[in-house]
Scaffold this active site. Structure first.
Site, PDB file in Angstrom:
ATOM      1  N   GLU A 178       0.620  -0.559  -4.720  1.00  0.00           N
ATOM      2  CA  GLU A 178      -0.524   0.344  -4.892  1.00  0.00           C
ATOM      3  C   GLU A 178       0.000   1.768  -4.830  1.00  0.00           C
ATOM      4  O   GLU A 178       0.980   2.053  -4.120  1.00  0.00           O
ATOM      5  CB  GLU A 178      -1.532   0.090  -3.763  1.00  0.00           C
ATOM      6  N   ASP A 218      -1.225   6.292  -5.620  1.00  0.00           N
ATOM      7  CA  ASP A 218      -2.293   7.293  -5.742  1.00  0.00           C
ATOM      8  C   ASP A 218      -1.839   8.340  -6.747  1.00  0.00           C
ATOM      9  O   ASP A 218      -0.729   8.881  -6.628  1.00  0.00           O
ATOM     10  CB  ASP A 218      -2.539   7.977  -4.391  1.00  0.00           C
ATOM     11  N   HIS A 224      -0.584  10.759  -2.111  1.00  0.00           N
ATOM     12  CA  HIS A 224      -1.897  10.377  -1.553  1.00  0.00           C
ATOM     13  C   HIS A 224      -2.769  11.565  -1.213  1.00  0.00           C
ATOM     14  O   HIS A 224      -3.908  11.679  -1.663  1.00  0.00           O
ATOM     15  CB  HIS A 224      -1.710   9.509  -0.307  1.00  0.00           C
ATOM     16  N   HIS A 263       0.827  -1.203   0.000  1.00  0.00           N
ATOM     17  CA  HIS A 263       0.000   0.000   0.000  1.00  0.00           C
ATOM     18  C   HIS A 263       0.867   1.261   0.000  1.00  0.00           C
ATOM     19  O   HIS A 263       1.633   1.489   0.937  1.00  0.00           O
ATOM     20  CB  HIS A 263      -0.867  -0.024   1.270  1.00  0.00           C
ATOM     21  N   GLU A 283      -4.460   3.851  -8.011  1.00  0.00           N
ATOM     22  CA  GLU A 283      -5.672   4.561  -7.597  1.00  0.00           C
ATOM     23  C   GLU A 283      -5.691   5.958  -8.193  1.00  0.00           C
ATOM     24  O   GLU A 283      -4.706   6.706  -8.097  1.00  0.00           O
ATOM     25  CB  GLU A 283      -5.763   4.668  -6.065  1.00  0.00           C
TER      26      GLU A 283
HETATM   27  O1  G3P Z   1      -5.939   0.736  -1.979  1.00  0.00           O
HETATM   28  C1  G3P Z   1      -6.776   1.013  -0.925  1.00  0.00           C
HETATM   29  C2  G3P Z   1      -6.474   2.265  -0.189  1.00  0.00           C
HETATM   30  O2  G3P Z   1      -5.366   2.903  -0.744  1.00  0.00           O
HETATM   31  C3  G3P Z   1      -7.588   3.195  -0.126  1.00  0.00           C
HETATM   32  O3  G3P Z   1      -7.405   4.211   0.827  1.00  0.00           O
HETATM   33  O4  G3P Z   1      -6.854   6.443   1.591  1.00  0.00           O
HETATM   34  O5  G3P Z   1      -5.075   4.754   1.467  1.00  0.00           O
HETATM   35  O6  G3P Z   1      -5.982   5.744  -0.608  1.00  0.00           O
HETATM   36  P1  G3P Z   1      -6.285   5.328   0.804  1.00  0.00           P
HETATM   37 CA    CA Z   2      -4.719   4.567  -2.253  1.00  0.00          CA
END
Ligand code: G3P
Ligand code: CA
Length: 291
Positions: free
Chosen positions: A68, A70, A83, A41, A151
């Site tokens: 993962e 953002d 993020h 993450h 994301e």
């Molecule tokens: O991938 C799931 C997670 O990233 C969603 O929440 O706030 O960490 O982007 P957040």
């Molecule tokens: Ca995320």
């Protein structure tokens, strides 16, 4: 021991051993009995500054294939990996640009963001890490032969970002078949964004971040392949209900749950039958699900 041996074989062959059968990796999820995929993450963000190239490398060092991230956009239209919609938690923007509160990502140019230190907040040893552009990020994931759960963060702030991401993916070779087939998933908390992404490029796997009501799953399944909920919102019945629905690519909907950072929770959600676990500490979760 058997699971570890099977995992080692799978990492070499791209297959998984079940009894005497050797199935393609893609069939693993369909059985419902596979080890959940572990997804780092924001990279291995327990150990390196989140969403940096160092966090990708740290995940790679921990043998974590999936990362993962953002994605957002700068004032001058460059896609960057970060993020928060503001820069101040994970960079030194308040020191470098003290008069620019509230330090929105979208109010800074790429050249300005490039000046920021995105590592020191995590530890002095990370000083000098930068907020990567999506281009830089894609190149590093590719270099490491890793896979990406991308994301789109707060897409309502960035009109047209889905098409722009597709242009960047194409420019960096991520729309090639080998990538689209099993190395890329795009997800968002915004159903509209995923509907748009699916319409623009149906071949790409997409995911919805959230826990829709079971009755609404068929509607989501028109444009996503994954339902990715918080671990605090699910149980075995919910995972089973998601799996009972076929997604946009006519395979059962998958479930990647977040954000699981301890062994007990990892084992709990693995018992629910989730397909993937999104974690800041991929080593902890890998060990837990192997046990
Ligand atoms: O991938 C799931 C997670 O990233 C969603 O929440 O706030 O960490 O982007 P957040
Ligand atoms: Ca995320």
């Amino acid at each position: 021991m058997y699971v570890r041996a099977a995992a080692a074989l799978a990492s070499v062959t791209g297959s998984v051993v079940i009894g005497v059968l050797v199935l393609p990796a893609a069939a693993e999820a369909a059985t419902g009995h596979g080890r959940p995929v572990v997804i780092a993450h924001r990279g291995a963000s327990a150990y390196a500054p989140e969403n940096t190239l160092e966090a990708i490398d740290e995940a790679d060092d921990l043998d974590t294939t999936w990362v993962e991230n953002d994605v957002q956009r700068t004032k001058d239209g460059v896609l960057v990996v970060i993020h928060d919609t503001t820069l101040n938690r994970t960079t030194d923007v308040e020191q470098v640009f003290p008069d620019r509160a509230p330090w929105n990502v979208r109010d800074f140019t790429a050249a300005e963001i490039e000046r920021l230190d995105a590592g020191s907040w995590k530890g002095a040893e990370f000083a000098g890490e930068r907020v990567p552009t999506l281009h830089e990020y894609l190149r590093r994931v590719d270099h490491n032969r890793q896979k990406l759960l991308m994301e789109i963060k707060s897409p309502e702030l960035y009109p047209g970002i889905e098409a722009q991401i597709l242009r960047q993916l194409r420019a960096d070779g991520w729309l090639r078949y080998d990538h689209v087939r099993d190395r890329l998933v795009v997800q968002s908390f915004s159903a509209d964004s995923m509907r748009t992404m699916h319409a623009l490029r149906p071949a790409i796997k997409t995911g919805f971040l959230g826990t829709p009501a079971v009755a609404d799953l068929p509607a989501y399944a028109q444009f996503v392949d994954q339902i990715n909920p918080s671990n605090t919102t699910i149980d075995a019945d919910y995972v089973r209900a998601v799996h009972a629905v076929k997604g946009a690519h006519k395979k059962r909907l998958e479930v990647n749950t977040w954000t699981v950072n301890d062994a007990a929770t990892a084992q709990r959600v693995a018992a629910f039958g989730v397909d993937g676990i999104i974690t800041n500490a991929p080593d902890v979760v890998s060990d837990a699900v192997d046990d």
